[in-house]
Enzyme design. Structure first.
Site, PDB file in Angstrom:
ATOM      1  N   SER A  89       0.833  -1.203   0.000  1.00 25.88           N
ATOM      2  CA  SER A  89       0.000   0.000   0.000  1.00 25.88           C
ATOM      3  C   SER A  89       0.870   1.257   0.000  1.00 25.88           C
ATOM      4  CB  SER A  89      -0.957  -0.044   1.198  1.00 25.88           C
ATOM      5  OG  SER A  89      -1.938   0.959   1.098  1.00 25.88           O
ATOM      6  N   ASP A 126      -0.073  -4.269  -3.906  1.00 21.75           N
ATOM      7  CA  ASP A 126      -1.224  -3.385  -4.104  1.00 21.75           C
ATOM      8  C   ASP A 126      -0.872  -1.940  -3.763  1.00 21.75           C
ATOM      9  OD1 ASP A 126      -3.780  -3.563  -5.252  1.00 21.75           O
ATOM     10  OD2 ASP A 126      -4.748  -3.241  -3.334  1.00 21.75           O
ATOM     11  N   HIS A 179      -7.441  -5.601  -0.564  1.00 18.05           N
ATOM     12  CA  HIS A 179      -6.184  -4.842  -0.495  1.00 18.05           C
ATOM     13  C   HIS A 179      -5.139  -5.624   0.297  1.00 18.05           C
ATOM     14  CE1 HIS A 179      -3.830  -1.221  -0.807  1.00 18.05           C
ATOM     15  NE2 HIS A 179      -3.907  -0.899   0.476  1.00 18.05           N
TER      16      HIS A 179
END
Length: 341
Positions: free
Chosen positions: A184, A208, A273
């Site tokens: 992330s 991600d 996610h």
């Protein structure tokens, strides 16, 4: 200071002519910025970029602090990390061994060094043999305000680069043996680390990479394919919390890259996610994610890449030498998630 900056952000938003809801395109003309309670707030791109430019000036002047800590795990201390600093005394007093490959792992928003993703990825690498696994703990990730965490990404990446450069210059670290793995916001921290090392690290793996407040058209302000000799992206919540367009030289799209099986409704996208970290840990330890080569990322998202498996496996060490392009990855709805034995 932080409260003032947040108020300034929303003052900018209030003074601008907002984009109509029907015309909003997440990641193209603005972003739905995640909030602590799981909701999101729309911010127009021009407003956000004005605010971020002002914030960058403050970061550059040192008016804000960016605490970053490093915890080393090896086969000699696989479960209890040793805190290390950029001093010879610290490194000499640890189990760091430059003869072994090194893996840096960087968490995302709201997380810390003790988060499960770090344990899973650390254990996966140490199950394969002798490695230096260095978990990066960056305190600004735990700001309740996502935008404030975003503004610390560049400075945090530079501190990771400083540690890498120190180990290279003083303790024999070989950049060809270095992977930086980030989830992330941590994926973009990894990108900034790669941009600031004295020489190119071997591999960056973006799990991600975060989309809100990052523009695909500004690769110098995010993780991009030039930040390491090889960059791989594993994209699991594309178009929401993560990028949908390919980030790495090798871009992998489990289940098409938008949502993941077994996550139910997943209204916020947090399950899909987070799956990128679970998949990667399993890929490292099991090497069981087969992939299907696609003509482009749109084919991968549409799951229209055929049914013939390629020789490429998501997350494999050999990818750095053979991968270029976009890949669809079939996955199961529960562990083991990979479909290849």
């Amino acid at each position: 200071m932080k409260t003032f900056l947040i108020l300034a952000f929303f003052a900018l938003a209030a003074s601008a002519i907002p984009i109509k809801e029907s015309e909003r395109v997440h990641g193209e003309n603005g972003w739905y910025v995640p909030q602590e309670d799981g909701t999101s707030e729309w911010v127009d791109m021009d407003v956000a970029e004005q605010w971020m430019e002002a914030q960058e000036l403050l970061e550059g002047r040192g008016l804000t602090t960016v605490p970053v800590k490093f915890y080393l795990y090896t086969s000699s201390n696989p479960t209890k990390g040793t805190k290390i600093t950029t001093t010879t005394k610290s490194i000499d007093g640890s189990h760091f061994n430059a003869a072994h490959p090194t893996r840096f792992v960087i968490h995302g928003w709201t997380q810390s060094y003790s988060s499960s993703m770090n344990k899973d990825i650390r254990s996966a690498w140490l199950s394969r043999g002798d490695y230096n696994v260095i978990i990066v703990d960056w305190g600004r990730a735990r700001s309740i305000d996502y935008a404030t965490s975003v503004m610390a990404v560049g400075a945090t990446g530079k501190k990771v680069a400083k540690m890498i450069n120190f180990l290279k210059d003083n303790h024999g670290l070989n950049l060809n043996d270095v992977y930086i793995i980030g989830h992330s916001l941590g994926a973009h921290v990894a990108g900034y680390a790669g941009k600031n090392t004295d020489g190119q690290v071997h591999t960056i793996v973006g799990l991600d990479p975060a989309l809100p407040l990052f523009s695909y058209n500004k690769p110098n302000k995010r993780l991009n394919a030039d930040d390491a000799w090889y960059v791989e992206s594993i994209q699991t919540n594309g178009g929401n919390l993560g990028f949908l367009k390919p980030i790495g030289k090798g871009a992998f799209y489990p289940n098409g890259g938008k949502t993941q099986p077994g996550c139910g409704m997943d209204l916020t996208g947090s399950c899909s996610h987070g799956r990128s970290t679970t998949y990667y840990a399993e890929a490292v330890s099991e090497d069981n994610f087969g992939s299907i080569k696609c003509g482009d990322y749109e084919e991968a998202v549409a799951k229209e890449c055929g049914s013939t498996y390629s020789s490429v496996r998501m997350g494999a060490d050999t990818n750095a030498y053979m991968v270029d392009g976009d890949f669809y990855v079939p996955v199961n709805s529960k562990a083991p998630f990979g479909m290849i034995n």
